[in-house]
Design a protein around this motif. Structure first.
Motif, PDB file in Angstrom:
ATOM      1  N   SER A 185       3.783   5.255  13.632  1.00 47.36           N
ATOM      2  CA  SER A 185       4.720   5.687  14.783  1.00 47.36           C
ATOM      3  C   SER A 185       4.524   4.431  15.873  1.00 47.36           C
ATOM      4  CB  SER A 185       4.356   7.097  15.365  1.00 47.36           C
ATOM      5  OG  SER A 185       5.421   7.445  16.560  1.00 47.36           O
ATOM      6  N   HIS A 186       3.284   4.370  16.406  1.00 44.01           N
ATOM      7  CA  HIS A 186       3.388   3.362  17.561  1.00 44.01           C
ATOM      8  C   HIS A 186       2.746   2.088  16.867  1.00 44.01           C
ATOM      9  CE1 HIS A 186       2.393   6.007  20.919  1.00 44.01           C
ATOM     10  NE2 HIS A 186       2.717   6.616  20.095  1.00 44.01           N
ATOM     11  N   GLN A 187       3.519   1.472  16.119  1.00 44.89           N
ATOM     12  CA  GLN A 187       3.481   0.355  15.135  1.00 44.89           C
ATOM     13  C   GLN A 187       4.019  -0.771  15.571  1.00 44.89           C
ATOM     14  OE1 GLN A 187       5.332   2.459  11.677  1.00 44.89           O
ATOM     15  NE2 GLN A 187       7.101   0.957  11.900  1.00 44.89           N
ATOM     16  N   ILE A 188       4.159  -1.994  15.020  1.00 43.33           N
ATOM     17  CA  ILE A 188       4.862  -3.206  15.013  1.00 43.33           C
ATOM     18  C   ILE A 188       6.280  -2.691  14.775  1.00 43.33           C
ATOM     19  CG2 ILE A 188       4.633  -4.060  12.624  1.00 43.33           C
ATOM     20  CD1 ILE A 188       4.724  -6.878  13.998  1.00 43.33           C
ATOM     21  N   PHE A 217       0.883  -1.316   0.096  1.00 44.35           N
ATOM     22  CA  PHE A 217       0.052  -0.160  -0.171  1.00 44.35           C
ATOM     23  C   PHE A 217       0.787   1.245   0.049  1.00 44.35           C
ATOM     24  CE2 PHE A 217       1.209  -0.439   4.388  1.00 44.35           C
ATOM     25  CZ  PHE A 217       1.014   0.659   5.015  1.00 44.35           C
ATOM     26  N   GLY A 218       0.353   2.319  -0.341  1.00 47.02           N
ATOM     27  CA  GLY A 218       1.085   3.712  -0.372  1.00 47.02           C
ATOM     28  C   GLY A 218       1.336   4.132   1.088  1.00 47.02           C
ATOM     29  N   ALA A 219       2.473   4.017   1.770  1.00 43.56           N
ATOM     30  CA  ALA A 219       2.463   4.737   2.969  1.00 43.56           C
ATOM     31  C   ALA A 219       2.995   6.003   3.127  1.00 43.56           C
ATOM     32  CB  ALA A 219       3.431   3.803   3.790  1.00 43.56           C
ATOM     33  N   GLU A 220       3.261   6.458   1.989  1.00 43.38           N
ATOM     34  CA  GLU A 220       3.834   7.990   2.301  1.00 43.38           C
ATOM     35  C   GLU A 220       2.827   8.878   2.824  1.00 43.38           C
ATOM     36  OE1 GLU A 220       3.782   6.174  -0.482  1.00 43.38           O
ATOM     37  OE2 GLU A 220       5.805   5.770  -1.311  1.00 43.38           O
ATOM     38  N   GLY A 221       3.204   9.990   3.378  1.00 45.83           N
ATOM     39  CA  GLY A 221       2.539  10.910   4.187  1.00 45.83           C
ATOM     40  C   GLY A 221       3.468  12.079   4.833  1.00 45.83           C
ATOM     41  N   PRO A 222       2.816  12.906   5.686  1.00 44.97           N
ATOM     42  CA  PRO A 222       3.405  14.229   6.122  1.00 44.97           C
ATOM     43  C   PRO A 222       4.733  13.374   7.201  1.00 44.97           C
ATOM     44  CG  PRO A 222       1.333  13.884   6.825  1.00 44.97           C
ATOM     45  CD  PRO A 222       1.235  12.911   5.833  1.00 44.97           C
ATOM     46  N   PHE A 223       5.735  14.339   7.510  1.00 49.60           N
ATOM     47  CA  PHE A 223       6.734  14.024   8.662  1.00 49.60           C
ATOM     48  C   PHE A 223       6.662  15.501   9.161  1.00 49.60           C
ATOM     49  CE2 PHE A 223       7.865  10.298   6.658  1.00 49.60           C
ATOM     50  CZ  PHE A 223       8.584   9.513   7.600  1.00 49.60           C
ATOM     51  N   PRO A 224       6.281  15.399  10.532  1.00 47.65           N
ATOM     52  CA  PRO A 224       5.941  14.348  11.360  1.00 47.65           C
ATOM     53  C   PRO A 224       4.456  14.123  11.255  1.00 47.65           C
ATOM     54  CG  PRO A 224       6.065  16.366  12.725  1.00 47.65           C
ATOM     55  CD  PRO A 224       6.608  16.756  11.388  1.00 47.65           C
ATOM     56  N   GLY A 225       3.977  12.846  11.066  1.00 51.25           N
ATOM     57  CA  GLY A 225       2.751  12.636  11.140  1.00 51.25           C
ATOM     58  C   GLY A 225       2.319  11.154  10.367  1.00 51.25           C
ATOM     59  N   ALA A 226       1.553  11.188   9.462  1.00 51.38           N
ATOM     60  CA  ALA A 226       0.784   9.761   8.944  1.00 51.38           C
ATOM     61  C   ALA A 226       1.948   9.262   8.061  1.00 51.38           C
ATOM     62  CB  ALA A 226      -0.458  10.068   8.028  1.00 51.38           C
ATOM     63  N   PHE A 237      10.238   0.590  20.790  1.00 51.85           N
ATOM     64  CA  PHE A 237      10.630   0.556  19.366  1.00 51.85           C
ATOM     65  C   PHE A 237      12.005  -0.262  19.043  1.00 51.85           C
ATOM     66  CE2 PHE A 237      11.487   2.231  14.997  1.00 51.85           C
ATOM     67  CZ  PHE A 237      10.153   2.546  14.640  1.00 51.85           C
ATOM     68  N   GLY A 238      12.793  -0.414  19.974  1.00 51.62           N
ATOM     69  CA  GLY A 238      14.198  -1.003  19.887  1.00 51.62           C
ATOM     70  C   GLY A 238      14.425  -2.039  20.993  1.00 51.62           C
ATOM     71  N   GLY A 239      14.959  -3.018  20.655  1.00 52.01           N
ATOM     72  CA  GLY A 239      15.472  -4.056  21.496  1.00 52.01           C
ATOM     73  C   GLY A 239      16.752  -4.670  21.358  1.00 52.01           C
ATOM     74  N   ALA A 240      17.473  -5.348  22.209  1.00 54.69           N
ATOM     75  CA  ALA A 240      18.634  -5.973  22.239  1.00 54.69           C
ATOM     76  C   ALA A 240      19.028  -6.607  23.122  1.00 54.69           C
ATOM     77  CB  ALA A 240      20.003  -4.967  21.702  1.00 54.69           C
ATOM     78  N   TRP A 241      19.576  -8.032  22.982  1.00 56.52           N
ATOM     79  CA  TRP A 241      19.877  -9.017  24.015  1.00 56.52           C
ATOM     80  C   TRP A 241      21.233  -8.702  24.683  1.00 56.52           C
ATOM     81  CZ3 TRP A 241      16.881 -12.816  25.700  1.00 56.52           C
ATOM     82  CH2 TRP A 241      15.545 -12.696  24.899  1.00 56.52           C
ATOM     83  N   ARG A 242      21.541  -8.679  25.779  1.00 54.20           N
ATOM     84  CA  ARG A 242      22.857  -8.657  26.652  1.00 54.20           C
ATOM     85  C   ARG A 242      23.376  -9.870  26.913  1.00 54.20           C
ATOM     86  NH1 ARG A 242      23.773  -7.314  32.759  1.00 54.20           N
ATOM     87  NH2 ARG A 242      25.514  -6.909  32.997  1.00 54.20           N
TER      88      ARG A 242
END
Length: 905
Positions: free
Chosen positions: A424-427, A352-361, A498-503
């Motif tokens: 933004s609040h996505q997978i 799908f077309g994901a393009e949109g404004p920054f900051p925003g959709a 948003f981010g993760g890593a293993w110690r």
């Protein structure tokens, strides 16, 4: 600017008919979650606006849309709006999703009011709208681009003016050759390669050194075309400086002049009498500065479009074998080969077309990527259209049949049906744990109440088998009632992890979680509830570490011997986490928050012992810190956007940078009051296999060995130099240093009740040190234990010439000015956290200093340390601090180059 620290939530009553006369009851006024109550110093480029879900007394009514407005706090002028924003934008919206009115952007140092109301889908015109809710917030001061200041340029090594190929621009003293002159605002000439011996002023020089610099380029007797070039010099601290001269064509005798920033970037100079950095002529090749001089930052690849994730390929020997995968937000994955070539691994992954404004959709697309170390397959998280047509989160597996160079096929691992995808609040992140399982991070989608609902995928970290099934040993797995969201849940109560890593040391997963006013790091435990309930307290209470303001952490990685043997860093750097902080979206130039990489040191028990800065953006463009990965020869990160010259955030041209440990010559200097003319020096270089060391004192006496002692004949400023030979080559360190006893008494402290720093102080005294801890008490019986402010003023006598770093730890807010320039701006309610600023100081010179401190509630403490080219962070001694001279006796001071920021005298 009106500074508001206490919560504000106002519901404005509209003129409406009595509720009893209406067939439909209107929705309740929205509960505003962002901006957080009491928000100050927000970036005018990126204001997040969020409300809780629709609260409607009519159970059948759904949320149709919301009206959003931003008005000036004084005057009530409308400056931005998004009328009847539908869908996800009804609850969570950004500036890019609306329209400005009579302005093109919000202003710095300004107070605004956000207004929002909800509309239900009843169709009843008189009752479908809620009352307005309001929240006041304030934007912060702009971050200055500071001018380069030098007191002297060394003749050895001699200055050189060279083009990109290393050829001299002016090789001989020929009138046909162009000339270049480096001078300060007082008219002092520091470099003169063939130019007229005059500076920018007619004064012929100034008693004040270390003034802002200007560059003058002039053609000779013929027209000349000058390519992009570099003026390379060495300052009095032996530091190599590069000034980046733009390409230009000059008519015979014509010239051009430029302001110079601290990173060597040049800016077109018109008729300004003070530095102005509004028109970039040429930026430096790397607009990032490392906090430690043993680190080097290099650009390794460019030309990417919104690179959001990095993953290293399994080790292979062929020159064209895949080395580093780069995921781009809008559905492409590119691969950098071992020989440096760049090619497409996969494209068109978004359906799908994901393009949109920054900051925003527009902030949606690929969220995370990881490489299966056994097969070389890539696991990717992204949104795709679901059965309803709206994007839903999906995990896919990409397989290659040509050794990982291109994707040959795609397998759907898991689709999170039934939940909409929210920009933004996505997978987002996906990692492979020590158990071979996939760990997938999913944001709360703006629906706070779903974060702790085990029957929802929102606000979770999911544990998934590589084939997409739910492992039977997951914390909430129960196959008796079929497979649903709770069977996949590994941890919950997160907002936007948003981010993760293993110690490796304890095989634990660490995640960065974005909150509304505070962000955090969490150590993820099976079945853990991290408490997100819409409040700031829930972010703080369940954190391993939290930032006292929203810095937008994106990715996290670890420096450890189990990962690429420590990425080329020495043992003292091991077991540290690195986090990219992106800050405001699509913001220009340096920022007070974000646009940096932070470094976290762990204690033996797994807690975070300290936090500090690793690297900071110092350019004038849009670049920020986003994707991150520890590699075999350094730490790699992306700058997300094309830094300079982009028409918008979608323009290709973003880069991948590497932070590499190279080591440096350095030494520790010790002196005593008993023998103020004698110094002892010890080599503390971190260079490999040092073979020789040579010390030079005052340009005369020379001593060999790892340590030395020298007595100078009289007080004064003398250069001390250390030359080191090692397997890494020759390296030098040194600076002019003030020798002799200094005499100071401290800074004047004006103490005020309240938060405004206005009116007559309740207490004035001289504080001899900048290391104060009142715990839960008060500095003086005349002051309360909470809600007081302090302003310290006076002068700071520098002991060393060179760039100094100022390390501030405070509970709560702190601001620091050196010579009228705001270098630290961390104002607000916060726990004790380190803030970093920098200023160029001259040995023996008394520089003006001003510190402002806010104590809100709880503990009260403030500490300011400094570090220089010859010493690490240490307390500032009382002997170099002096209170202000009374105005009738005040000597002339260094001229201010910019207005004092709010909160000043």
């Amino acid at each position: 600017m009106s500074v508001i620290l206490r919560p504000i939530l106002v519901a404005t009553v509209l003129l409406m008919p009595p509720l009893a006369a209406l067939a439909n009851s209107p929705p309740a006024p929205p509960v505003i979650l962002e901006p957080a109550a009491g928000s100050i110093d927000l970036s005018p480029d990126d204001v997040h606006m969020v409300t809780a879900s629709l609260d409607d007394p009519n159970a059948d009514d759904a949320h149709a849309c919301s009206d959003w407005e931003i008005r000036e706090a004084e005057g009530d002028r409308l400056v931005w709006s998004a009328p009847c924003a539908p869908g996800p934008l009804a609850l969570h919206i950004h500036l890019g999703d609306g329209s400005y009115h009579e302005v093109s952007a919000l202003s710095n140092d300004a107070s605004y009011v956000l207004r929002v109301r909800h509309r239900d889908d009843s169709g009843e015109a008189e009752s479908e709208w809620s009352l307005w809710s309001e929240r006041e917030f304030a934007t912060g001061p702009p971050v200055s681009i500071f001018p380069m200041r030098l007191g002297a340029v060394l003749d050895d090594p001699a200055p050189s003016w060279i083009d990109a190929a290393g050829a001299l621009i002016r090789a001989v003293d020929d009138p046909d050759d162009p000339s270049i002159v480096l001078a300060d605002l007082g008219g002092a000439i520091l470099v003169n390669l063939g130019g007229e011996p005059t500076g920018p002023s007619s004064g012929g020089g100034s008693d004040e050194s270390h003034q802002p610099l200007m560059l003058f380029v002039r053609a000779g007797e013929k027209k000349v075309e000058i390519p992009e070039s570099v003026l390379e010099i060495h300052d009095e601290t032996l530091r190599r400086r590069q000034i980046f001269v733009p390409a230009m064509t000059l008519a015979p005798g014509a010239g051009a002049k430029f302001w110079i920033a601290t990173d060597g970037s040049t800016y077109h100079a018109g008729g300004e009498s003070v530095p102005w950095f509004g028109s970039l002529a040429r930026g430096g090749p790397v607009p990032w500065r490392a906090a430690d001089r043993s680190l080097r930052i290099e650009r390794v690849a460019t030309g990417f479009q919104l690179p959001v994730a990095l993953a290293f390929a399994p080790e292979r020997d062929e020159p064209d074998a895949p080395w580093l995968y780069v995921a781009e937000l809008y559905g492409s994955i590119r691969v950098i080969a071992r020989d440096g070539s760049i090619s497409d691994y996969a494209s068109g992954l978004l359906e799908f077309g994901a393009e949109g404004p920054f900051p925003g959709a527009g902030e949606q697309g690929i969220g995370g990527m990881t490489v299966d170390p056994q097969t070389g397959d890539l696991f990717v998280t992204l949104p795709q259209p679901g059965e309803s047509g709206h994007p839903v989160p999906r995990v896919i597996r990409l397989h290659s049949e040509d050794g990982g160079r291109t994707a040959a096929g795609q397998t759907r691992v898991l689709e999170l049906t039934g939940i909409p995808h929210v920009p933004s609040h996505q997978i987002s992140e996906i990692t492979i744990g020590p158990d071979g399982m996939l760990y997938v991070h999913v944001g709360d989608g703006g629906a706070t109440e779903s974060s702790r609902d085990l029957d929802s995928f929102f606000g979770k970290i999911l544990r998934i088998a590589p084939d997409g099934s739910a492992p039977a040993d997951n914390p909430f797995h129960d196959s008796g009632d079929g497979i649903s969201a709770r069977d996949y849940v590994y941890a919950y109560g997160l907002r936007n992890p948003f981010g993760g890593a293993w110690r490796a040391r304890d095989a634990s997963l660490h995640a960065v979680d974005n909150g509304p006013a505070f962000d955090r790091i969490v150590r993820v435990v099976p079945g853990g509830d991290f408490g997100w309930d819409g409040t700031d307290d829930s972010i703080i209470a369940n954190s391993l570490y939290y930032w006292h303001r929203a810095v937008a952490p994106v990715r996290i990685t670890f420096l450890e011997p189990e990962r690429f043997s420590g990425s080329g860093f020495p043992g003292g750097w091991m077991d540290r986490a690195i986090v990219t902080e992106s800050g405001p979206t699509w913001a220009e130039g340096p920022q007070w928050v974000g646009k940096r990489l932070s470094l976290f040191r762990f204690a033996p028990d797994g807690s975070i012992a300290s936090a500090s800065e690793l690297a900071r953006y110092v350019g004038s463009g849009r670049g920020t810190a986003a994707a991150l990965a520890a590699g075999p020869d350094g730490i790699y990160f992306s700058d997300l956007y094309r830094d300079v010259g982009a028409a918008g955030p979608f323009d290709p041209g973003a880069s991948i940078f590497r932070i590499r440990f190279v080591g440096s010559a350095r030494f520790r200097l010790e002196r005593t009051d008993d023998a103020p003319l004698t110094v002892e020096v010890v080599d503390t270089s971190d260079l490999p296999n040092v073979t020789s060391r040579e010390w030079t004192f005052g340009g005369e006496s020379t001593v060999h060995g790892p340590a030395a002692s020298h007595t100078f004949p009289a007080p004064g400023v003398y250069p001390i130099r250390l030359s080191v030979e090692s397997d890494a080559g020759d390296s030098v360190a040194g600076a002019p240093i003030l020798i002799g006893r200094t005499k100071g008494s401290g800074l004047r402290g004006d103490y005020f009740i309240g938060e405004s720093l206005e009116g007559k102080p309740s207490l004035t005294r001289v504080d001899p040190r900048l290391d104060l801890d009142w715990d839960l008490g008060s500095p003086h019986p005349s002051l309360p234990a909470d809600w007081f402010t302090v302003r310290w003023t006076g002068t700071l006598q520098a002991l060393v010439t060179g760039e100094h770093r100022f390390h501030a730890s405070s509970d709560d807010g702190i601001r620091v000015w050196i010579d009228g320039e705001l270098i630290i701006n961390d104002w607000g309610i916060r726990s004790s956290t380190e803030s970093l600023g920098a200023a160029w100081l001259e040995a023996g010179h008394h520089h003006s200093i001003r510190i402002e401190y806010l104590e809100a509630v709880g503990r009260a403490s403030m500490k300011l340390l400094w570090s220089s080219p010859v010493h690490d962070a240490e307390p500032i001694p009382t002997s170099v601090l002096n209170p202000p001279v009374p105005s009738r006796e005040r000597p002339s001071s260094r001229r201010r180059q910019r207005p004092v920021a709010p909160g000043g005298d």
